[in-house]
Design a protein around this motif. Structure first.
Motif, mmCIF file in Angstrom:
data_model
loop_
_atom_site.group_PDB
_atom_site.id
_atom_site.type_symbol
_atom_site.label_atom_id
_atom_site.label_comp_id
_atom_site.label_asym_id
_atom_site.label_seq_id
_atom_site.Cartn_x
_atom_site.Cartn_y
_atom_site.Cartn_z
ATOM 1 N N GLU A 64 -20.793 -25.915 -56.451
ATOM 2 C CA GLU A 64 -21.106 -25.847 -55.027
ATOM 3 C C GLU A 64 -22.067 -24.694 -54.805
ATOM 4 N N ASP A 65 -23.269 -24.996 -54.321
ATOM 5 C CA ASP A 65 -24.286 -23.972 -54.086
ATOM 6 C C ASP A 65 -24.471 -23.078 -55.310
ATOM 7 N N ASN A 66 -24.550 -23.715 -56.483
ATOM 8 C CA ASN A 66 -24.743 -23.012 -57.762
ATOM 9 C C ASN A 66 -23.574 -22.119 -58.154
ATOM 10 N N ILE A 67 -22.434 -22.265 -57.462
ATOM 11 C CA ILE A 67 -21.233 -21.498 -57.821
ATOM 12 C C ILE A 67 -20.222 -22.481 -58.396
ATOM 13 N N SER A 68 -19.782 -22.230 -59.617
ATOM 14 C CA SER A 68 -18.861 -23.171 -60.250
ATOM 15 C C SER A 68 -17.443 -22.616 -60.382
ATOM 16 N N ALA A 69 -17.280 -21.284 -60.281
ATOM 17 C CA ALA A 69 -15.956 -20.675 -60.469
ATOM 18 C C ALA A 69 -14.985 -21.145 -59.394
ATOM 19 N N GLY A 70 -13.749 -21.409 -59.810
ATOM 20 C CA GLY A 70 -12.708 -21.775 -58.859
ATOM 21 C C GLY A 70 -12.494 -23.264 -58.664
ATOM 22 N N TRP A 71 -13.374 -24.088 -59.247
ATOM 23 C CA TRP A 71 -13.241 -25.538 -59.117
ATOM 24 C C TRP A 71 -12.504 -26.122 -60.318
ATOM 25 N N THR A 72 -11.724 -27.171 -60.066
ATOM 26 C CA THR A 72 -10.992 -27.874 -61.110
ATOM 27 C C THR A 72 -11.253 -29.368 -60.980
ATOM 28 N N VAL A 73 -11.411 -30.065 -62.105
ATOM 29 C CA VAL A 73 -11.566 -31.523 -62.089
ATOM 30 C C VAL A 73 -10.171 -32.151 -62.066
ATOM 31 N N ARG A 74 -9.970 -33.090 -61.138
ATOM 32 C CA ARG A 74 -8.710 -33.828 -61.041
ATOM 33 C C ARG A 74 -8.995 -35.325 -61.083
ATOM 34 N N ARG A 75 -7.935 -36.096 -61.297
ATOM 35 C CA ARG A 75 -8.126 -37.558 -61.331
ATOM 36 C C ARG A 75 -6.869 -38.297 -60.911
ATOM 37 N N ASN A 76 -7.093 -39.529 -60.463
ATOM 38 C CA ASN A 76 -6.031 -40.507 -60.239
ATOM 39 C C ASN A 76 -6.322 -41.702 -61.141
ATOM 40 N N THR A 77 -5.352 -42.076 -61.955
ATOM 41 C CA THR A 77 -5.476 -43.296 -62.762
ATOM 42 C C THR A 77 -4.248 -44.161 -62.489
ATOM 43 N N THR A 78 -4.152 -45.297 -63.163
ATOM 44 C CA THR A 78 -2.991 -46.162 -62.957
ATOM 45 C C THR A 78 -1.708 -45.497 -63.467
ATOM 46 N N ARG A 79 -1.856 -44.492 -64.332
ATOM 47 C CA ARG A 79 -0.679 -43.851 -64.917
ATOM 48 C C ARG A 79 -0.317 -42.507 -64.297
ATOM 49 N N GLU A 80 -1.257 -41.885 -63.593
ATOM 50 C CA GLU A 80 -1.001 -40.526 -63.098
ATOM 51 C C GLU A 80 -1.764 -40.272 -61.805
ATOM 52 N N THR A 81 -1.279 -39.306 -61.039
ATOM 53 C CA THR A 81 -1.878 -38.978 -59.745
ATOM 54 C C THR A 81 -2.141 -37.485 -59.645
ATOM 55 N N ARG A 82 -3.345 -37.128 -59.252
ATOM 56 C CA ARG A 82 -3.773 -35.750 -58.986
ATOM 57 C C ARG A 82 -3.552 -34.801 -60.165
ATOM 58 N N THR A 83 -3.640 -35.320 -61.375
ATOM 59 C CA THR A 83 -3.499 -34.434 -62.532
ATOM 60 C C THR A 83 -4.825 -33.728 -62.779
ATOM 61 N N GLN A 84 -4.748 -32.493 -63.262
ATOM 62 C CA GLN A 84 -5.974 -31.728 -63.483
ATOM 63 C C GLN A 84 -6.349 -31.695 -64.952
ATOM 64 N N CYS A 85 -7.632 -31.488 -65.196
ATOM 65 C CA CYS A 85 -8.161 -31.420 -66.556
ATOM 66 C C CYS A 85 -7.371 -30.382 -67.356
ATOM 67 N N GLY A 86 -6.985 -30.773 -68.573
ATOM 68 C CA GLY A 86 -6.194 -29.879 -69.420
ATOM 69 C C GLY A 86 -4.717 -30.189 -69.362
ATOM 70 N N ASP A 87 -4.304 -30.980 -68.362
ATOM 71 C CA ASP A 87 -2.901 -31.344 -68.194
ATOM 72 C C ASP A 87 -2.646 -32.694 -68.862
ATOM 73 N N GLY A 88 -2.767 -32.705 -70.193
ATOM 74 C CA GLY A 88 -2.554 -33.943 -70.948
ATOM 75 C C GLY A 88 -3.820 -34.747 -71.165
ATOM 76 N N TRP A 89 -4.929 -34.315 -70.588
ATOM 77 C CA TRP A 89 -6.210 -35.011 -70.787
ATOM 78 C C TRP A 89 -7.344 -34.006 -70.619
ATOM 79 N N GLY A 90 -8.416 -34.243 -71.344
ATOM 80 C CA GLY A 90 -9.610 -33.406 -71.207
ATOM 81 C C GLY A 90 -9.419 -31.987 -71.713
ATOM 82 N N LYS A 91 -10.545 -31.315 -71.893
ATOM 83 C CA LYS A 91 -10.536 -29.921 -72.335
ATOM 84 C C LYS A 91 -11.363 -29.113 -71.337
#
Length: 196
Positions: free
Chosen positions: A46-73
């Motif tokens: 956001e406006d060239n600032i990346s600190a503080g943001w986390t990638v999250r996802r919803n799939t058929t198996r999980e809801t609002r899980t964040q990167c590193g919580d069983g998926w992604g690095k």
């Protein structure tokens, strides 16, 4: 006095809305469909600032899980997935530690042999948009048929189709097929109005 408080509140809401809308999730490689086994990087900024943001996802198996919580690095505000699985299809977005969120992106992972390469984010009205049909193993310039909302648009000899000067009438679900290889999943194309 009461009016001043309301104005301050509206100004704060407006500021928060602007902050939320400016956040962006970037997908690399820039496409919304992937083959099983492909790798992908998802980055928040956001406006060239990346600190503080986390990638999250919803799939058929999980809801609002964040990167590193069983998926992604996680690597700062970037999430690297080294090998995608079909069940990782879903909605991905960036979330600020204080609750703000970016627009979401639909990613589709297929176990099939054909994908449609199309814009991940909404495209601007009046832009040209090129769609490409790819197989997992064969060259990417094979003849391909392109469909919108289930109806054939046309067949292109080199597997690429350009939509010229897109308008809202071009919005819809697109897919493609390549003879003897199969067809891609569908992906949505959205068109944003031109800015004044």
């Amino acid at each position: 006095m009461e009016g001043t408080s309301v104005h301050r509140l509206l100004a704060l809401i407006s500021l928060l809305s602007c902050s939320t809308n400016q956040a962006a999730l970037t997908v690399s490689p820039s496409r919304s469909q992937f083959f099983e086994g492909d790798s992908v990087s998802l980055s928040c900024e956001e406006d060239n600032i990346s600190a503080g943001w986390t990638v999250r996802r919803n799939t058929t198996r999980e809801t609002r899980t964040q990167c590193g919580d069983g998926w992604g690095k996680p690597a700062g505000s970037t999430c690297n997935i080294s090998s995608l699985y079909k069940n990782e299809s879903g909605v991905y977005w960036c979330e600020w530690r204080e609750g703000a969120a970016s627009s979401s992106i639909q990613l589709t992972v297929t176990g099939g042999s054909v994908i449609l390469q199309s814009p991940v984010l909404p495209v601007m009205e009046g832009d040209d948009v090129t769609l490409s049909c790819h197989t997992k193993t064969a060259p990417s310039n094979l003849p391909a048929a392109f469909y919108k909302d289930g109806s054939l648009i046309r067949t292109e000899p080199a597997g690429h189709m350009t939509l010229h000067h897109v308008t809202s009438s071009d919005e819809g679900l697109y897919r493609c097929s390549i003879s003897a290889h199969g067809e891609s999943p569908s992906s949505s194309i959205s068109v944003s109005g031109a800015t004044q």
